[in-house]
Design a protein around this motif. Structure first.
Motif, mmCIF file in Angstrom:
data_model
loop_
_atom_site.group_PDB
_atom_site.id
_atom_site.type_symbol
_atom_site.label_atom_id
_atom_site.label_comp_id
_atom_site.label_asym_id
_atom_site.label_seq_id
_atom_site.Cartn_x
_atom_site.Cartn_y
_atom_site.Cartn_z
ATOM 1 N N LEU A 16 1.025 -1.089 0.019
ATOM 2 C CA LEU A 16 0.214 -0.102 0.101
ATOM 3 C C LEU A 16 0.856 1.108 -0.083
ATOM 4 O O LEU A 16 1.958 1.262 0.703
ATOM 5 C CB LEU A 16 -0.897 -0.233 1.115
ATOM 6 N N ASP A 17 0.378 2.256 -0.748
ATOM 7 C CA ASP A 17 1.040 3.507 -0.588
ATOM 8 C C ASP A 17 0.172 4.307 0.504
ATOM 9 O O ASP A 17 -0.821 3.959 1.065
ATOM 10 C CB ASP A 17 1.064 4.291 -1.908
ATOM 11 N N GLN A 18 0.889 5.577 1.014
ATOM 12 C CA GLN A 18 0.252 6.288 2.030
ATOM 13 C C GLN A 18 -0.948 6.581 1.702
ATOM 14 O O GLN A 18 -1.980 6.687 2.295
ATOM 15 C CB GLN A 18 1.090 7.438 2.243
ATOM 16 N N ARG A 19 -1.148 6.897 0.477
ATOM 17 C CA ARG A 19 -2.473 7.549 -0.010
ATOM 18 C C ARG A 19 -3.587 6.629 0.201
ATOM 19 O O ARG A 19 -4.785 6.626 0.718
ATOM 20 C CB ARG A 19 -2.553 7.948 -1.427
ATOM 21 N N LYS A 20 -3.383 5.235 -0.407
ATOM 22 C CA LYS A 20 -4.365 4.079 -0.182
ATOM 23 C C LYS A 20 -4.681 3.961 1.377
ATOM 24 O O LYS A 20 -5.786 3.563 1.709
ATOM 25 C CB LYS A 20 -3.871 2.987 -0.890
ATOM 26 N N LEU A 21 -3.493 3.882 2.126
ATOM 27 C CA LEU A 21 -3.767 3.686 3.762
ATOM 28 C C LEU A 21 -4.569 4.764 4.027
ATOM 29 O O LEU A 21 -5.609 4.308 4.975
ATOM 30 C CB LEU A 21 -2.484 3.446 4.474
ATOM 31 N N ALA A 22 -4.403 5.742 3.770
ATOM 32 C CA ALA A 22 -5.341 6.876 4.364
ATOM 33 C C ALA A 22 -6.615 6.792 4.105
ATOM 34 O O ALA A 22 -7.656 6.579 4.651
ATOM 35 C CB ALA A 22 -4.796 8.174 3.616
ATOM 36 N N GLU A 23 -7.001 6.468 2.667
ATOM 37 C CA GLU A 23 -8.343 6.025 2.198
ATOM 38 C C GLU A 23 -9.075 4.897 2.773
ATOM 39 O O GLU A 23 -10.128 4.917 3.578
ATOM 40 C CB GLU A 23 -8.213 5.424 0.746
ATOM 41 N N LEU A 24 -8.210 3.749 2.980
ATOM 42 C CA LEU A 24 -8.537 2.641 4.042
ATOM 43 C C LEU A 24 -8.972 2.840 5.520
ATOM 44 O O LEU A 24 -9.794 2.288 5.927
ATOM 45 C CB LEU A 24 -7.648 1.413 3.745
ATOM 46 N N SER A 25 -8.091 3.834 5.936
ATOM 47 C CA SER A 25 -8.313 3.929 7.308
ATOM 48 C C SER A 25 -9.274 5.133 7.628
ATOM 49 O O SER A 25 -9.735 5.487 8.734
ATOM 50 C CB SER A 25 -7.132 4.440 8.092
ATOM 51 N N GLY A 26 -9.748 5.937 6.534
ATOM 52 C CA GLY A 26 -10.298 7.217 6.873
ATOM 53 C C GLY A 26 -9.856 8.330 7.487
ATOM 54 O O GLY A 26 -10.256 9.342 8.032
ATOM 55 N N LEU A 27 -8.381 8.164 7.311
ATOM 56 C CA LEU A 27 -7.579 9.463 7.777
ATOM 57 C C LEU A 27 -7.042 10.199 6.833
ATOM 58 O O LEU A 27 -7.237 9.637 5.371
ATOM 59 C CB LEU A 27 -6.331 8.992 8.853
ATOM 60 N N SER A 28 -6.592 11.338 7.046
ATOM 61 C CA SER A 28 -5.889 12.037 5.778
ATOM 62 C C SER A 28 -4.765 11.946 5.649
ATOM 63 O O SER A 28 -3.652 11.126 6.426
ATOM 64 C CB SER A 28 -6.006 13.681 6.257
ATOM 65 N N LEU A 29 -4.072 12.153 4.382
ATOM 66 C CA LEU A 29 -2.837 11.848 3.976
ATOM 67 C C LEU A 29 -1.913 12.467 4.723
ATOM 68 O O LEU A 29 -0.684 11.754 5.372
ATOM 69 C CB LEU A 29 -2.630 12.091 2.471
ATOM 70 N N PRO A 30 -1.854 13.822 5.254
ATOM 71 C CA PRO A 30 -0.802 14.291 5.969
ATOM 72 C C PRO A 30 -1.006 13.576 7.493
ATOM 73 O O PRO A 30 0.233 13.658 7.988
ATOM 74 C CB PRO A 30 -1.554 15.802 6.103
ATOM 75 N N THR A 31 -1.950 13.117 8.071
ATOM 76 C CA THR A 31 -2.039 12.334 9.273
ATOM 77 C C THR A 31 -1.060 11.066 9.178
ATOM 78 O O THR A 31 -0.266 10.904 9.941
ATOM 79 C CB THR A 31 -3.442 12.235 9.753
ATOM 80 N N ILE A 32 -1.390 10.430 8.011
ATOM 81 C CA ILE A 32 -0.400 9.067 7.792
ATOM 82 C C ILE A 32 0.997 9.603 7.936
ATOM 83 O O ILE A 32 1.936 8.863 8.346
ATOM 84 C CB ILE A 32 -0.922 8.241 6.516
ATOM 85 N N GLN A 33 1.414 10.683 6.944
ATOM 86 C CA GLN A 33 2.627 11.071 6.830
ATOM 87 C C GLN A 33 3.316 11.475 8.090
ATOM 88 O O GLN A 33 4.562 10.960 8.307
ATOM 89 C CB GLN A 33 2.609 12.078 5.772
ATOM 90 N N ARG A 34 2.498 12.363 9.082
ATOM 91 C CA ARG A 34 3.033 12.499 10.380
ATOM 92 C C ARG A 34 3.135 11.394 11.137
ATOM 93 O O ARG A 34 4.308 11.226 11.890
ATOM 94 C CB ARG A 34 2.063 13.488 11.073
ATOM 95 N N MET A 35 2.244 10.351 11.186
ATOM 96 C CA MET A 35 2.522 9.234 11.865
ATOM 97 C C MET A 35 3.634 8.264 11.273
ATOM 98 O O MET A 35 4.720 8.070 12.511
ATOM 99 C CB MET A 35 1.218 8.194 11.988
#
Length: 95
Positions: A16-35
């Motif tokens: 998965l890329d960060q964008r797909k994980l953001a979509e699957l988790s219902g979180l924003s891309l910047p949130t995934i990137q910060r994590m």
């Protein structure tokens, strides 16, 4: 708890890329990137962490804590606990 390294490894195992994980988790891309940019244990709001962990588990990843035994089957990877090498440990001192 989940570490940034576990998050990056989980994404890699799932392809998965960060964008797909953001979509699957219902979180924003910047949130995934910060994590993922966190130093060690990911800090954040409990709801966001639960969404993230839930999405990873639903996608097929089992998160294993320090000293825990894996409950499921399947292939995976795990970091070894760091060990001290002989070269880095202080030896006897000369008087």
């Amino acid at each position: 708890m989940i570490t940034a390294a576990q998050l990056r490894a989980s994404r890699a195992l799932l392809g998965l890329d960060q964008r797909k994980l953001a979509e699957l988790s219902g979180l924003s891309l910047p949130t995934i990137q910060r994590m993922e940019a966190s130093g060690d244990v990911i800090r954040g709001n409990v709801d966001s962490l639960m969404k993230l962990i839930g999405a990873l588990e639903k996608a097929g990843v089992e998160l294993i804590g320090d000293g825990s035994v894996s409950q499921g089957g399947g292939r995976g990877v795990r970091l070894k606990a760091p060990t001290k090498s002989k070269d880095s440990s202080p030896g006897p001192r000369a008087a």
